[in-house]
Enzyme design. Structure first.
Site, PDB file in Angstrom:
ATOM      1  N   HIS A  79       0.893  -1.417  -0.038  1.00 30.46           N
ATOM      2  CA  HIS A  79       0.122  -0.024  -0.040  1.00 30.46           C
ATOM      3  C   HIS A  79       0.899   1.156  -0.020  1.00 30.46           C
ATOM      4  O   HIS A  79       0.748   2.288  -0.801  1.00 30.46           O
ATOM      5  CB  HIS A  79      -0.865   0.081   1.379  1.00 30.46           C
ATOM      6  CG  HIS A  79      -1.583   1.241   1.541  1.00 30.46           C
ATOM      7  ND1 HIS A  79      -2.614   1.734   0.701  1.00 30.46           N
ATOM      8  CD2 HIS A  79      -1.381   2.314   2.199  1.00 30.46           C
ATOM      9  CE1 HIS A  79      -3.070   2.906   1.107  1.00 30.46           C
ATOM     10  NE2 HIS A  79      -2.467   3.254   2.162  1.00 30.46           N
ATOM     11  N   ASP A 108       6.604  21.147 -26.529  1.00 31.45           N
ATOM     12  CA  ASP A 108       6.494  20.205 -25.977  1.00 31.45           C
ATOM     13  C   ASP A 108       7.626  20.099 -24.686  1.00 31.45           C
ATOM     14  O   ASP A 108       8.398  20.919 -24.646  1.00 31.45           O
ATOM     15  CB  ASP A 108       6.992  19.020 -27.081  1.00 31.45           C
ATOM     16  CG  ASP A 108       6.134  17.515 -26.740  1.00 31.45           C
ATOM     17  OD1 ASP A 108       6.495  17.150 -25.788  1.00 31.45           O
ATOM     18  OD2 ASP A 108       5.821  16.680 -27.473  1.00 31.45           O
ATOM     19  N   TRP A 144       7.044   0.099   3.984  1.00 30.79           N
ATOM     20  CA  TRP A 144       7.781   0.579   3.013  1.00 30.79           C
ATOM     21  C   TRP A 144       9.137   1.230   3.013  1.00 30.79           C
ATOM     22  O   TRP A 144       9.708   1.698   2.063  1.00 30.79           O
ATOM     23  CB  TRP A 144       6.599   1.902   2.121  1.00 30.79           C
ATOM     24  CG  TRP A 144       6.686   3.110   2.702  1.00 30.79           C
ATOM     25  CD1 TRP A 144       6.145   3.600   3.959  1.00 30.79           C
ATOM     26  CD2 TRP A 144       7.589   4.142   2.405  1.00 30.79           C
ATOM     27  NE1 TRP A 144       6.482   4.743   4.047  1.00 30.79           N
ATOM     28  CE2 TRP A 144       7.247   5.504   3.190  1.00 30.79           C
ATOM     29  CE3 TRP A 144       8.550   4.657   1.233  1.00 30.79           C
ATOM     30  CZ2 TRP A 144       7.783   6.516   3.209  1.00 30.79           C
ATOM     31  CZ3 TRP A 144       8.944   5.897   1.144  1.00 30.79           C
ATOM     32  CH2 TRP A 144       8.833   6.652   2.128  1.00 30.79           C
ATOM     33  N   SER A 172      13.058   5.829 -13.716  1.00 27.20           N
ATOM     34  CA  SER A 172      12.069   6.667 -14.323  1.00 27.20           C
ATOM     35  C   SER A 172      11.836   8.089 -13.545  1.00 27.20           C
ATOM     36  O   SER A 172      11.668   9.170 -14.442  1.00 27.20           O
ATOM     37  CB  SER A 172      10.608   5.803 -13.972  1.00 27.20           C
ATOM     38  OG  SER A 172       9.563   6.732 -14.223  1.00 27.20           O
ATOM     39  N   SER A 173      11.725   8.229 -12.486  1.00 26.55           N
ATOM     40  CA  SER A 173      11.738   9.412 -11.681  1.00 26.55           C
ATOM     41  C   SER A 173      12.672  10.370 -12.172  1.00 26.55           C
ATOM     42  O   SER A 173      12.505  11.756 -12.623  1.00 26.55           O
ATOM     43  CB  SER A 173      11.709   9.555 -10.463  1.00 26.55           C
ATOM     44  OG  SER A 173      10.426   8.691  -9.956  1.00 26.55           O
ATOM     45  N   HIS A 256      13.105  12.013   3.784  1.00 20.09           N
ATOM     46  CA  HIS A 256      12.343  13.083   3.991  1.00 20.09           C
ATOM     47  C   HIS A 256      12.321  14.163   2.833  1.00 20.09           C
ATOM     48  O   HIS A 256      11.109  14.820   2.735  1.00 20.09           O
ATOM     49  CB  HIS A 256      12.721  13.976   5.373  1.00 20.09           C
ATOM     50  CG  HIS A 256      11.788  14.860   5.640  1.00 20.09           C
ATOM     51  ND1 HIS A 256      10.902  14.372   6.733  1.00 20.09           N
ATOM     52  CD2 HIS A 256      11.509  16.146   5.597  1.00 20.09           C
ATOM     53  CE1 HIS A 256      10.143  15.318   6.831  1.00 20.09           C
ATOM     54  NE2 HIS A 256      10.385  16.419   6.324  1.00 20.09           N
ATOM     55  N   GLU A 258      11.912  13.225  -0.040  1.00 15.14           N
ATOM     56  CA  GLU A 258      10.766  12.656  -0.863  1.00 15.14           C
ATOM     57  C   GLU A 258       9.292  12.884  -0.276  1.00 15.14           C
ATOM     58  O   GLU A 258       8.433  13.142  -1.098  1.00 15.14           O
ATOM     59  CB  GLU A 258      10.804  11.140  -0.428  1.00 15.14           C
ATOM     60  CG  GLU A 258       9.597  10.167  -1.143  1.00 15.14           C
ATOM     61  CD  GLU A 258       9.650  10.216  -2.558  1.00 15.14           C
ATOM     62  OE1 GLU A 258      10.767  10.396  -3.158  1.00 15.14           O
ATOM     63  OE2 GLU A 258       8.406   9.725  -3.233  1.00 15.14           O
ATOM     64  N   TYR A 260       8.676  15.942   0.716  1.00 14.89           N
ATOM     65  CA  TYR A 260       8.399  17.277   0.054  1.00 14.89           C
ATOM     66  C   TYR A 260       8.164  17.111  -1.471  1.00 14.89           C
ATOM     67  O   TYR A 260       7.457  17.891  -2.041  1.00 14.89           O
ATOM     68  CB  TYR A 260       9.470  18.312   0.445  1.00 14.89           C
ATOM     69  CG  TYR A 260       9.309  18.704   1.898  1.00 14.89           C
ATOM     70  CD1 TYR A 260       8.293  19.338   2.554  1.00 14.89           C
ATOM     71  CD2 TYR A 260      10.348  17.990   2.732  1.00 14.89           C
ATOM     72  CE1 TYR A 260       8.438  19.487   4.037  1.00 14.89           C
ATOM     73  CE2 TYR A 260      10.089  18.106   4.143  1.00 14.89           C
ATOM     74  CZ  TYR A 260       9.169  18.861   4.791  1.00 14.89           C
ATOM     75  OH  TYR A 260       9.029  19.196   6.073  1.00 14.89           O
ATOM     76  N   SER A 271      -1.993  27.161  -5.295  1.00 15.45           N
ATOM     77  CA  SER A 271      -1.466  28.505  -5.838  1.00 15.45           C
ATOM     78  C   SER A 271      -2.122  29.021  -7.234  1.00 15.45           C
ATOM     79  O   SER A 271      -2.037  29.993  -7.350  1.00 15.45           O
ATOM     80  CB  SER A 271      -0.142  28.849  -5.751  1.00 15.45           C
ATOM     81  OG  SER A 271       0.689  28.496  -4.403  1.00 15.45           O
ATOM     82  N   HIS A 305      14.621  13.388  12.213  1.00 17.69           N
ATOM     83  CA  HIS A 305      13.545  13.495  13.187  1.00 17.69           C
ATOM     84  C   HIS A 305      12.674  12.017  12.892  1.00 17.69           C
ATOM     85  O   HIS A 305      11.626  12.065  13.792  1.00 17.69           O
ATOM     86  CB  HIS A 305      12.740  14.733  13.039  1.00 17.69           C
ATOM     87  CG  HIS A 305      12.021  14.852  11.646  1.00 17.69           C
ATOM     88  ND1 HIS A 305      11.856  15.953  10.901  1.00 17.69           N
ATOM     89  CD2 HIS A 305      11.454  13.828  10.808  1.00 17.69           C
ATOM     90  CE1 HIS A 305      11.115  15.824   9.673  1.00 17.69           C
ATOM     91  NE2 HIS A 305      11.059  14.425   9.921  1.00 17.69           N
ATOM     92  N   HIS A 306      12.964  11.256  12.000  1.00 14.20           N
ATOM     93  CA  HIS A 306      12.316  10.239  12.148  1.00 14.20           C
ATOM     94  C   HIS A 306      12.837   9.142  12.898  1.00 14.20           C
ATOM     95  O   HIS A 306      12.404   7.878  12.848  1.00 14.20           O
ATOM     96  CB  HIS A 306      12.096   9.618  10.569  1.00 14.20           C
ATOM     97  CG  HIS A 306      11.646  10.260   9.478  1.00 14.20           C
ATOM     98  ND1 HIS A 306      10.272  10.369   9.366  1.00 14.20           N
ATOM     99  CD2 HIS A 306      12.117  11.519   8.666  1.00 14.20           C
ATOM    100  CE1 HIS A 306       9.837  11.279   8.314  1.00 14.20           C
ATOM    101  NE2 HIS A 306      10.864  11.916   7.888  1.00 14.20           N
ATOM    102  N   THR A 331       6.255  27.089   5.706  1.00 15.75           N
ATOM    103  CA  THR A 331       5.177  26.360   5.372  1.00 15.75           C
ATOM    104  C   THR A 331       3.970  27.143   5.851  1.00 15.75           C
ATOM    105  O   THR A 331       2.965  27.401   5.253  1.00 15.75           O
ATOM    106  CB  THR A 331       5.007  25.010   6.029  1.00 15.75           C
ATOM    107  OG1 THR A 331       6.436  24.215   5.762  1.00 15.75           O
ATOM    108  CG2 THR A 331       3.873  24.238   5.467  1.00 15.75           C
ATOM    109  N   LYS A 334       3.084  29.890   3.447  1.00 12.19           N
ATOM    110  CA  LYS A 334       2.190  29.522   2.261  1.00 12.19           C
ATOM    111  C   LYS A 334       0.787  29.694   2.535  1.00 12.19           C
ATOM    112  O   LYS A 334       0.101  30.268   1.856  1.00 12.19           O
ATOM    113  CB  LYS A 334       2.685  28.222   1.750  1.00 12.19           C
ATOM    114  CG  LYS A 334       3.939  28.167   0.955  1.00 12.19           C
ATOM    115  CD  LYS A 334       4.454  26.884   0.657  1.00 12.19           C
ATOM    116  CE  LYS A 334       5.474  26.783  -0.651  1.00 12.19           C
ATOM    117  NZ  LYS A 334       5.174  27.551  -1.723  1.00 12.19           N
ATOM    118  N   ARG A 453       1.561   1.327  15.361  1.00  4.49           N
ATOM    119  CA  ARG A 453       1.104   1.034  13.751  1.00  4.49           C
ATOM    120  C   ARG A 453       1.735  -0.238  13.459  1.00  4.49           C
ATOM    121  O   ARG A 453       2.414  -0.790  14.032  1.00  4.49           O
ATOM    122  CB  ARG A 453       1.601   2.066  12.974  1.00  4.49           C
ATOM    123  CG  ARG A 453       3.182   2.316  12.997  1.00  4.49           C
ATOM    124  CD  ARG A 453       3.646   3.691  12.311  1.00  4.49           C
ATOM    125  NE  ARG A 453       3.742   3.454  10.867  1.00  4.49           N
ATOM    126  CZ  ARG A 453       4.466   4.253   9.977  1.00  4.49           C
ATOM    127  NH1 ARG A 453       5.354   5.077  10.519  1.00  4.49           N
ATOM    128  NH2 ARG A 453       4.302   3.881   8.583  1.00  4.49           N
TER     129      ARG A 453
END
Lengths: 528, 406, 187
Positions: A79, A108, A144, A172-173, A256, A258, A260, A271, A305-306, A331, A334, A453
């Protein structure tokens, strides 16, 4: 979703393109590839969603009813992987493909052939990942985040396929990101200066740099997992002089930024939508750009921080706590800017605006719980509980996913040439809004009350909340079928859309007819 | 509010009543949880119902400080949310096109932007000060009164008292029948163990943490301790519990299949009671050792072994190899009709004693007593139609352990 | 593809390669960082020379010794004493008992870890069995010495240092790569 419309253009514009499957296999057209990405992301969204339904079904009541713990772990792992790498990221790439050339007045993407490749390797990556679930022993079941040594010494043999699939997704990314950067840097129309770029383009440019910086690190860490498991290296194995905590440092150095990567383009979308429906120019354009850039830079300084519970010394913990709290500042800027944009505007509330408004509220809630999580002593209690699950789903589902849905409603008329069904859209919105909160809000409570979790079964005091959450989950899942129906209906026909269906909208994409012709801006427009 | 939820709940509630499921709300206090959701829906009096909505203040000074910090930050976040959402909803209500307003044209203001950058910075500093203070209070390496080495492994905890001759494993005590729904669920469903950790109150207890296989995380909310156990490395945490009681927690880091089934139970006793417990426990462990020596000369019969073996099997082996011995191949091989369990007796003993390096199969030499080890080998050689008729004796296993078996 | 594109693609590809390398560079960087900060409690893997340090008799530090064989390691492995009180600067020897109760030769590797992590920087080993792999024939036992001192510069807040050794069975690795060292260990 735009299959039908682009086929129409074929007749209208006499473009030379093969028909049938070959057209889609060999296409180098940014609109075709954008559509492919979006359709793929939608398919993955439903697949990953189906897995979430399995998770919620099992958690509906205490006890093991439907799946065994090992399969449950495969579900949570798949998932996560599918939603992150298969749904959210490709959806943003699809939007970038469709919209960036039109927004900057380019004919293009800069590298159309690479564009084709970067899409077409993606389905194979996920095919491999899904096939791995049918191998004896099952697919990846280590979350994951694939923490070593659970993913090395203690994993099953599908790990090799998992690593291979992640490599393909990474390639790919990276190709997609290179393409976006080259397009934005080199192909802007004359007069389209940096500070005139739409924010969606800006946020994507910064996202693309993040992708280029961190996807190779992910590739590195999965390779280390592979060699640790099969080739007797010991990067993460204490017996051979390695350190399992090192894995987490490298993983979150990728992980991290990732996060963002999955939210910056959403900022760009909101926006674009809020000023359109407030009929007022975006407040603080320049500060939006600087805030995005600061978030991107700070994202490289907060990874640990993880890992507050891994046993870091106090000075390191303090450093990461302070940097993490600092991210709240740009943040916050924004969010304040969006509210200021609405202030004294003349708002209407079509579906894209509704999703954008829901985004602002729910993303802010997710952001505030993020501030709570940054507070290390409290994080010792929150870490790896449902509080964290609530936090990141508020940011990713009612954040990133809502912004993608808002973007789809916003640009569907441009893509298909038809207006979507406003009534059905509003129904979809209200169903989603209510169910997403039924689903994720109680998770805060159940997490604070102490439910960890990634567990398939739980103690009885968590039973009520879990039943409630599961019902919310099923409703949210069903609500997305309405979305599918709206999109299909809109692609098949409907009220003809004008070139600019939203009277407050600004930008080059609204200057071409709806549906957008197969080739746009063959001669670059002059931007004043 | 949403009548169908109530309907669903009543249905579910009834089905649970049929099963006579009893529940527990709070780890410390038992209340009825059955009425909580209807009460929540009908009366909205969440606090009276006994559902726990918030973090526990715990039973130590540190956990109380963590709770206070959590509440401070929570209220600050609520205040920020309130301000932002009020501005937003006022705007949504007043500044809508349907009211015939003309949109303003302002789109920047350096002054405002500086203000709303500076204010959050100030708020964050206000948050950071107490956070830093609590964090530093948690870090205290001064001498402790009791030290316990906690070792996580798939999927059990091992406690070793460095000051006493006591060490034992602590495993889930909830019967599988309750998990699979064949038996009514008990009060402490999934939060009960065979041998809890026992610590004295009012004393500084230091926990050293490590792991034998993957990363686990030892979490007891009432102490505000959550610390990862990293294989090959050692981590440290400490607590000083003020009140005697039973405190429950769980593993908090995904550690494989049975991550959800490795709870933690800590009993805090008054120092006198603790001293008594230490005496008893040391005597118990000494008795087991004595028994083991005696056992070597003794022959256990098959009935005795099958009975003990089944209990040991269900507690230690069934998670991977399944209660019916079919396993979950290829990670966890079937023991039913397996070559080793039906033919190769020497290999069977070897695998049980040494484990299988490179797989999840651990060595059980230190995890089980000789008696348990012998019985479970006999059990697996005779259960589920394996029917070898073998009765393994303790002396055989002992000899292998002493290196005479090869 | 025009030249403008190519230059940019070249630069970006270089960045990709550099970041991939950086991912790997994090491994040694992390070790360096740990050596400087003691972030994970790893002690130095090389002996230090015994410097004539000043002995600080004004305070005593408790050293706790923990020795655990990993669960797949059948050796019996324990320190002679559980605790020792030392003055910073004093050189001490601590013996660990290792016994191989099985019938076959096993090679062990002890992995040290110190808690609190920052104290690792002040815990110096002059000689340690953990610097090399240890060979022990079946049924034999041996004493494995550790010679150490605590740096007098140890900050005042540390009063207890825990030294833990986890012993792993590395027989397979030794056989793979250690042919030429066999004579060195073979008994």
């Amino acid at each position: 979703m735009s299959t039908v419309t682009t086929a129409d253009h074929h007749d209208e514009h006499h473009d030379h393109k093969p028909t049938g499957i070959k057209r889609w296999l060999f296409t180098t057209n940014h609109k075709d590839i954008g559509s492919l990405y979006l359709i793929f992301a939608l398919a993955m969204f439903f697949l990953g969603g189906a897995m979430a339904m399995v998770i919620r079904l099992e958690l509906f009541q205490p006890g093991l009813q439907f799946v065994d713990p090992q399969f449950f772990n495969q579900m949570t792992t798949m998932h996560g992987l599918i939603m992150v790498f298969g749904a959210v990221m490709p959806a943003f790439t699809g939007l970038a493909n469709w919209m960036i050339p039109m927004m900057i007045g380019a004919p293009d993407m800069a590298l159309p052939r690479m564009n084709n490749w970067s899409f077409w390797i993606l389905p194979f990556a996920f095919l491999i990942l899904i096939i791995s679930m049918f191998l004896p022993g099952g697919g990846p079941d280590f979350g994951w985040t694939f923490y070593a040594p659970l993913s090395t010494t203690y994993s099953n043999d599908s790990t090799a396929l998992f690593v291979f699939a992640v490599h393909i997704m990474g390639i790919s990314s990276i190709m997609g990101a290179i393409n976006v950067i080259v397009t934005i840097v080199n192909m802007r129309a004359p007069g389209m200066t940096w500070m005139k770029l739409p924010l969606f383009v800006w946020t994507w440019l910064i996202t693309a740099f993040l992708l280029i910086m961190v996807m190779p690190v992910l590739a590195g860490v999965v390779t280390m997992v592979l060699t640790d498991k099969y080739f007797a290296t010991s990067f993460f194995d204490a017996a051979g002089g390695g350190d399992p905590v090192l894995f987490q440092h490298i993983f979150w150095f990728f992980g991290h930024p990732e996060v963002y990567i999955m939210i910056l383009p959403a900022f760009g979308i909101v926006s674009a939508i809020v000023p359109t429906f407030a009929r007022k120019k975006l407040f603080g354009y320049a500060s939006m750009v600087y805030a995005t850039a600061s978030i991107a830079i700070l994202s490289f300084l907060v990874w640990a921080h993880h890992m507050f519970t891994t046993g870091m010394p106090v000075f390191a913990t303090l450093f990461f706590m302070y940097t993490t709290m600092l991210i709240a500042v740009p943040t916050g800027v924004k969010v304040f800017n969006w509210v200021a944009t609405m202030w004294r505007g003349a708002m209407t509330f079509e579906v894209p605006m509704m999703f954008a408004l829901a985004f602002i509220v729910l993303f802010t809630i997710g952001g505030l719980s993020g501030v709570m999580l940054a507070i290390t002593p409290a994080d010792f209690q929150y870490h790896d509980t449902y509080f964290v699950v609530a936090h990141f789903h508020y940011v990713l589902v009612s954040g990133a996913v809502f912004s993608i849905v808002a973007a789809v409603y916003y640009w569907l008329p441009k893509w298909t040439g038809h207006m979507y069904d406003e009534k059905l859209g509003q129904l979809h919105f209200w169903c989603s809004l209510i169910s997403v909160n039924l689903l994720f809000f109680p998770m805060h409570f159940v997490g604070l009350a102490g439910m960890p979790r990634r567990i398939p079964d739980y103690a009885l005091q968590f039973a009520d909340f879990n039943a409630f959450v599961s019902v919310g989950g099923f409703l949210f899942g069903l609500s997305q079928l309405i979305f599918l129906w709206v999109v299909i209906k809109c692609a098949r026909g409907g009220v003809k859309a004008p070139a600019k269906p939203w009277d407050g909208a600004e930008g080059l994409e609204w200057e071409v007819p709806s549906p957008a012709p197969y080739h746009t801006f063959d001669t670059p427009p002059q931007v004043k | 509010m949403l009548p169908w939820i109530r309907v669903y709940y009543v249905l579910r509630f009834d089905s649970l009543l049929l099963q006579n499921v009893r529940g527990e709300v709070n780890v410390a206090k038992t209340r009825s949880w059955r009425w909580s959701l209807p009460a929540l829906l009908l009366a909205g009096q969440a606090h009276a119902t006994g559902i726990q909505f918030n973090m526990t203040p715990g039973v130590t000074d540190i956990s109380q400080q963590v709770y206070d910090l959590h509440m401070t930050i929570f209220w600050i976040c609520c205040a920020i949310g309130l301000v932002v959402f009020t501005a937003m909803f006022v705007s949504i209500i007043l500044h809508r096109k349907s009211r015939g307003v003309t949109p303003a044209t302002f789109h920047e203001s350096t002054k405002v932007e500086i203000i709303w950058t500076a204010i959050p910075v100030l708020i964050l500093i206000v948050m950071a000060i107490p956070a830093t203070r609590v964090l530093i209070a948690m870090e205290d390496t001064s001498d402790s009164d009791v030290t316990v080495l906690i070792t996580g492994s798939q999927w059990r905890w091992h406690y070793e008292y460095l000051d006493y001759d006591i060490n034992y494993f602590s495993i889930l005590a909830t019967p599988r029948g309750q998990i699979e729904g064949r038996l009514p669920k008990g009060d402490n469903y999934l939060l009960e163990v065979d041998r809890p950790l026992v610590i004295p109150t009012g004393k500084k207890v230091r926990f050293l943490m490590t792991s034998d296989d993957v990363i686990h995380s030892w979490w007891v909310p009432a102490f505000a301790i959550k610390k990862d156990t990293n294989p090959g490395f050692i981590n440290e945490a400490w607590t000083q519990v003020n009140e005697p009681g039973i405190y429950r927690g769980q593993c908090a880091e995904l550690c494989g299949m049975d991550h959800g089934f490795m709870p933690i139970v800590v009993i805090a006793k008054e120092p006198d009671d603790f001293a008594k417990w230490v005496e008893q426990e040391e005597a118990r462990i000494a008795a087991i050792r004595e028994e083991e020596q005696r056992l070597l000369a003794l022959r256990m019969n098959i009935e005795e072994q099958m009975e003990l073996g089944e209990r040991v099997y269900l507690a230690h082996c069934a998670a991977c190899h399944q209660p019916n011995g079919t396993g979950l191949p290829p990670m966890f091989p079937a023991l039913k009709d397996n070559y080793v369990t039906t033919q190769d007796r020497a290999e069977h003993i070897k695998v049980m004693v040494d484990g299988r390096p490179g797989t999840s199969m651990a060595s059980f030499a230190r995890q089980l007593s000789l008696r348990e080890l012998t019985s479970v080998i006999t059990y697996t050689r005779n259960a589920w139609g394996n029917d070898t008729g073998d009765v393994v004796q303790a002396v055989e296993v002992y000899e292998y352990m002493q290196g005479k078996g090869e | 593809m025009n030249a403008k594109h190519s230059t940019l693609i070249g630069k970006l590809s270089l960045l990709v390669v550099a970041m991939f390398a950086f991912g790997y560079a994090l491994v040694p960087l992390y070790d360096v960082f740990c050596d400087i900060t003691g972030i994970n409690g790893k002690t130095a893997s090389e002996p230090v020379s015994a410097e004539a340090a000043i002995i600080d008799t004004s305070r005593e530090i408790t050293i706790e010794f923990i020795a655990r064989p990993n669960q797949q390691m059948p050796w019996i492995f324990k320190p002679e004493v559980r605790r020792m009180r030392v003055h910073p600067g004093e050189i001490h020897i601590m013996n660990y008992l290792a016994e191989n109760p099985t019938g076959r030769a096993i090679v062990g590797q002890a992995v040290p870890s110190v808690s609190p992590g920052q104290a690792a920087l002040f815990f110096h080993k002059i000689e340690c069995f953990c610097f090399t792999q240890q060979y022990l024939a079946g049924g034999n036992d041996m004493l494995m010495p550790l010679q150490f001192y605590v740096d007098p510069a140890l900050p005042a807040q540390f009063s207890t240092i825990t030294l833990s050794y986890t012993l792993y069975d590395v027989t397979s690795q030794w056989q793979d790569s250690g042919q030429d060292t066999e004579s060195e260990f073979g008994e």
